[in-house]
Design a protein around this motif. Structure first.
Motif, PDB file in Angstrom:
ATOM      1  N   ALA A 365       0.089 -15.440 -14.111  1.00  0.00           N
ATOM      2  CA  ALA A 365       0.174 -13.975 -14.132  1.00  0.00           C
ATOM      3  C   ALA A 365       1.519 -13.510 -14.683  1.00  0.00           C
ATOM      4  CB  ALA A 365      -0.045 -13.433 -12.720  1.00  0.00           C
ATOM      5  N   LEU A 366       2.583 -14.168 -14.274  1.00  0.00           N
ATOM      6  CA  LEU A 366       3.916 -13.773 -14.738  1.00  0.00           C
ATOM      7  C   LEU A 366       4.061 -13.992 -16.235  1.00  0.00           C
ATOM      8  CD1 LEU A 366       6.845 -12.912 -14.149  1.00  0.00           C
ATOM      9  CD2 LEU A 366       7.364 -15.313 -13.678  1.00  0.00           C
ATOM     10  N   ALA A 376      -1.414 -17.228 -24.549  1.00  0.00           N
ATOM     11  CA  ALA A 376      -0.036 -17.726 -24.561  1.00  0.00           C
ATOM     12  C   ALA A 376       0.484 -17.910 -23.137  1.00  0.00           C
ATOM     13  CB  ALA A 376       0.863 -16.767 -25.331  1.00  0.00           C
ATOM     14  N   GLY A 377       0.148 -16.992 -22.249  1.00  0.00           N
ATOM     15  CA  GLY A 377       0.590 -17.093 -20.865  1.00  0.00           C
ATOM     16  C   GLY A 377      -0.015 -18.294 -20.159  1.00  0.00           C
ATOM     17  N   ILE A 378      -1.309 -18.544 -20.396  1.00  0.00           N
ATOM     18  CA  ILE A 378      -1.972 -19.694 -19.753  1.00  0.00           C
ATOM     19  C   ILE A 378      -1.400 -21.007 -20.288  1.00  0.00           C
ATOM     20  CG2 ILE A 378      -4.172 -20.908 -19.500  1.00  0.00           C
ATOM     21  CD1 ILE A 378      -5.560 -18.172 -19.576  1.00  0.00           C
ATOM     22  N   VAL A 379      -1.244 -21.109 -21.618  1.00  0.00           N
ATOM     23  CA  VAL A 379      -0.689 -22.330 -22.209  1.00  0.00           C
ATOM     24  C   VAL A 379       0.734 -22.562 -21.714  1.00  0.00           C
ATOM     25  CG1 VAL A 379       0.054 -23.406 -24.362  1.00  0.00           C
ATOM     26  CG2 VAL A 379      -2.160 -22.255 -24.242  1.00  0.00           C
ATOM     27  N   LEU A 439      11.523 -18.451 -23.415  1.00  0.00           N
ATOM     28  CA  LEU A 439      12.648 -18.382 -22.485  1.00  0.00           C
ATOM     29  C   LEU A 439      12.172 -18.414 -21.035  1.00  0.00           C
ATOM     30  CD1 LEU A 439      14.946 -15.729 -24.224  1.00  0.00           C
ATOM     31  CD2 LEU A 439      15.333 -18.189 -24.049  1.00  0.00           C
ATOM     32  N   ALA A 440      11.007 -17.817 -20.778  1.00  0.00           N
ATOM     33  CA  ALA A 440      10.477 -17.828 -19.414  1.00  0.00           C
ATOM     34  C   ALA A 440      10.116 -19.241 -18.978  1.00  0.00           C
ATOM     35  CB  ALA A 440       9.254 -16.914 -19.319  1.00  0.00           C
TER      36      ALA A 440
END
Length: 674
Positions: A365-366, A376-379, A439-440
């Motif tokens: 989620a973040l 992109a978030g899931i990968v 970066l995250a």
């Protein structure tokens, strides 16, 4: 080293451990010591191990309440972890501002995102290392120098006058030497510049014999003397000559081979490779340092990536066994706690895997929110989970060799950043969103690796003392949550103070945040298609060559290339002192009991030196934070005086253990390292 582990507090002894007073004291220390290290890291790019201040403070406070040695261990464990959260934060969070991914670092915009990244990373670090704790803690080849030092501080207060006298006398010596260096009575470091030919010009023989051609190049070699550091000498003494030599070999390759070669063949063209360093007129010493930072260090990162993979490959049996045991526990359940020995009680594998699953969902989620892209978030979350686990394990392995103070967390983070950035580019993700998600991922892995290394160090200290693993896990989870919740504010205060003082915030010379600046530049470079891939790939090939050469630890050699030359040189000197002590003990005809006594006193003395410097560094960091002027004996102190100090310290480190060998008929004391 004893063949069978015997903890300081036997497993059948019942003793107060996870008490409210120990936990509260540890939480207070983790906030204070973490904030102090955040300041130091943003200005100087380094942090100071909080283990020893936490050990001494915890021992002093709890002794007044008649606390137990296991309560002291719990307080130290909780108190030291704030430094690791701070390290992860300062190495990565300012990068979001420097790269422009965050337009503001005000609390309304950045607090919850910063806290979420730190909390996810730190909790995962605790959970990851919990799965592999046994494989690393019980590995006889890992000396864990700083864990031994921390355990010896606690033991010394319980063993009696002799052990305490050796430890605290050496702590006082380390404090005195470090204080004199801070007061500029002597120079701590010294670089020796060796020039060949004229500046910017060297004659190179090319073609047929007798023909020459003048190339616009420069030939230079920078030889740095060892840092006058009681702590580095102590670390080298504990890990021994072989590991110290491996670590130092990387620095020799970097500064004795690669830097001179690049300086020779690139010359004035260096300006195109290191524009951030200014013009060639800044001086050859500055240019040599820039070559190391911007050319050699990326090569070292490539070597570290291969070295990390090889380290995991060598550990595959132990890791597989640990993970298999955890999975079997999930399927069949763990035995009741009352049926297990106290030193074997740990958090249930079901709880660990369950918490990992929850944190993974929150991480998805973040990352989706940060990038604005679902895929992109899931990968990114999957990459972080896999790579984060591997690098947390590698971080723990490195802490077992050279201690958390020298753990190259920024190098491991750069490796992660490269992997994440390549995947984002492969997915077609670019622009500010791509940089932000890269970066995250790096931020979470950085915090996770730092916490994992520190926790494994605490596990080892608890293993030596006879602590309960489950209690250590519980207090560590509490401590990282508290540290993550408050660590944003020291960064925010420092940034605001810098801006009010006429600066520009993070990245300003007065608030350099050097690691974060490098993270931001690499993320932007890779996502933007402007990355010096040949350097990283060359480093990877170098790592493969080290494996083919059957080097014991390619990772440690690459780490030596990444760390400053004076640091690894001082650690190497400490290893040589250990070798000299052992050889003189053998030549003196000491029996086994006498050699164990020599080893025990030597480890106590080295532990005290490490703790003394750490405490002193924290005090002077506080002076800098409060802008308290410190007296300087000399404006330009001499390194010759520092070298004389190192010679005296070296003599003491060899002479003291040998003088305490005792008589052949005296019984052997408990070994310092078990």
């Amino acid at each position: 080293m004893a063949s069978q582990h015997r903890p300081f507090v036997p497993e059948n002894v019942k003793m107060k451990e996870l008490t409210l007073r120990a936990v509260l004291l540890g939480l207070v220390m983790t906030v204070v010591l973490g904030a102090a290290n955040a300041y130091l890291g943003l200005h100087a790019g380094m942090t100071i191990a909080a283990t020893y201040p936490a050990a001494v403070i915890g021992m002093a406070v709890l002794r007044g309440f008649k606390g137990t040695v296991l309560e002291e261990n719990i307080a130290r464990t909780a108190g030291s972890i704030g430094e690791s959260v701070a390290a992860g934060a300062i190495f990565t969070l300012p990068a979001f501002v420097i790269a422009g991914s965050w337009t503001s670092f005000d609390p309304a915009h950045a607090y919850w995102k910063s806290t979420a990244l730190m909390m996810i990373g730190s909790v995962l670090g605790v959970l990851f290392v919990s799965l592999v704790r046994r494989a690393l803690v019980e590995d006889p080849e890992l000396p864990f120098p700083e864990s031994v030092a921390a355990a010896e501080i606690h033991k010394a207060g319980q063993r009696g006058a002799d052990a305490a006298r050796y430890l605290f006398w050496s702590m006082g010596l380390g404090t005195l030497i470090q204080s004199l260096g801070e007061l500029k009575l002597y120079a701590v470091d010294k670089d020796f510049i060796v020039r060949i030919g004229e500046i910017g010009k060297s004659v190179v023989r090319l073609g047929p014999i007798g023909s020459t051609k003048v190339l616009q190049t420069g030939a230079i070699s920078t030889i740095a003397a060892p840092t006058v550091s009681p702590a580095y000498l102590g670390v080298g003494y504990v890990i021994g000559p072989e590991l110290a030599a491996l670590n130092f070999s990387g620095s020799v390759l970097a500064w004795g081979l690669l830097v001179p070669l690049f300086m020779y063949f690139l010359g004035p063209q260096l300006q195109h490779f290191i524009p951030a360093e200014g013009s060639i007129d800044d001086g050859w010493a500055a240019q040599a340092a820039a070559v190391w930072r911007y050319i050699v260090r990326p090569i070292a990162v490539g070597g570290m990536m291969v070295g990390a993979a090889f380290t995991l490959f060598k550990m595959r049996k132990n890791l597989t066994s640990s993970l298999g045991r955890a999975l079997a526990e999930v399927r069949h359940g763990s035995p009741p706690l009352e049926t297990m020995a106290r030193t074997e009680r740990y958090m249930s594998a079901k709880v660990v895997f369950g918490l990992i699953a929850i944190v993974f969902a929150l991480m998805i989620a973040l990352y989706i929110y940060v990038s604005g892209l679902v895929m992109a978030g899931i990968v990114a979350a999957i990459v972080m989970l896999i790579v984060g686990f591997f690098f947390a394990t590698v971080s723990g392995n490195l802490v077992g060799v050279i201690g958390s103070s020298n753990n190259p967390i920024s190098g491991l983070t750069l490796s992660t950043l490269i992997i994440a950035a390549v995947l984002m580019v492969a997915l077609g993700v670019g622009g500010p969103g791509g940089v932000a998600v890269v970066l995250a991922v790096a931020a979470v892995v950085c915090v996770s690796s730092a916490v994992a290394g520190e926790l494994l160090q605490d596990f080892k200290a608890g293993y030596l003392l006879g602590g309960t693993p489950r209690s250590i896990q519980i207090v560590e989870l509490l401590a990282v949550v508290v540290a993550s919740a408050v660590m944003y504010y020291p960064l925010y205060v420092l940034q605001v103070a810098n801006i009010k003082g006429g600066g520009t915030g993070f990245g300003d010379p007065k608030l350099a945040a050097p690691q974060a600046g490098l993270m931001a530049a690499l993320a932007q470079g890779i996502v933007g298609g402007d990355m010096a891939w040949p350097l990283v790939i060359a480093g990877m090939m170098f790592g493969v060559a080290l494996i083919l050469f059957k080097v014991r630890s390619p990772m440690l050699v690459a780490v030596g290339m990444y760390l400053p030359f004076p640091t690894t040189f001082a650690i190497f000197v400490g290893g040589i002192l250990r070798w000299i002590t052992d050889q003189l003990s053998i030549r003196a005809g000491h029996n086994e009991s006498q050699r164990i006594r020599v080893e025990s006193v030597g480890i106590l003395a080295a532990s005290g030196l490490i703790a003394g410097e750490a405490l002193t560094g924290l005090v002077f960091a506080w002076f800098k934070y409060k802008d308290i002027p410190v007296h300087a004996f000399f404006a330009d102190p001499s390194y010759l005086a520092g070298f004389a100090v190192m010679l005296v310290l070296s003599f003491i480190m060899v002479r003291l253990p040998l003088a305490k060998a005792g008589r052949p008929e005296d019984p052997a004391p408990p070994a310092a390292m078990m």
